[in-house]
Design a protein around this motif. Structure first.
Motif: not given
Length: 115
Positions: A5-14
């Motif tokens: 798994h990875a958690r990719v920080a972004t304010d536009r995930p969708g």
């Protein structure tokens, strides 16, 4: 089946999840649901699931252990390329907590874009 798994920080995930699903839909079975903020990519070597949260895109890949590096790389590399301006980083961790691969914008690419 092994999992990473990875958690990719972004304010536009969708936006990024939708872009991944659209891009891969030319070659694989993909799904993205705007309402639930969830989707999937079905590769021959395994699957990837995507979940949009308010501040990150959560990614999970599943497949044979021998295929995890490749699955992480394919999903992560495409995501990082789509999010070049946002300097996205996909840092993967295996189900047992050990580190997987990492995809990020390379310095050579940054210098080439600035030239």
């Amino acid at each position: 089946m092994s999992r990473s798994h990875a958690r990719v920080a972004t304010d536009r995930p969708g936006r990024y999840a939708k872009q991944l699903a659209s891009h891969f839909s030319r070659k694989l079975e993909t799904h993205w649901d705007e309402e639930t903020g969830q989707g999937s990519l079905s590769f021959s070597a395994g699957t990837a699931t995507m979940t949009a949260t308010p501040d990150a895109l959560l990614l999970v890949v599943e497949g044979d252990e021998a295929d995890l590096d490749r699955l992480e790389d394919v999903v992560g590399r495409h995501l990082v390329r789509f999010g070049t301006k946002d300097e996205l980083v996909a840092e993967w961790f295996r189900a047992d907590g050990t580190p997987g691969t990492v995809q990020r914008k390379l310095e050579d690419e940054a210098e080439a874009e600035g030239a």
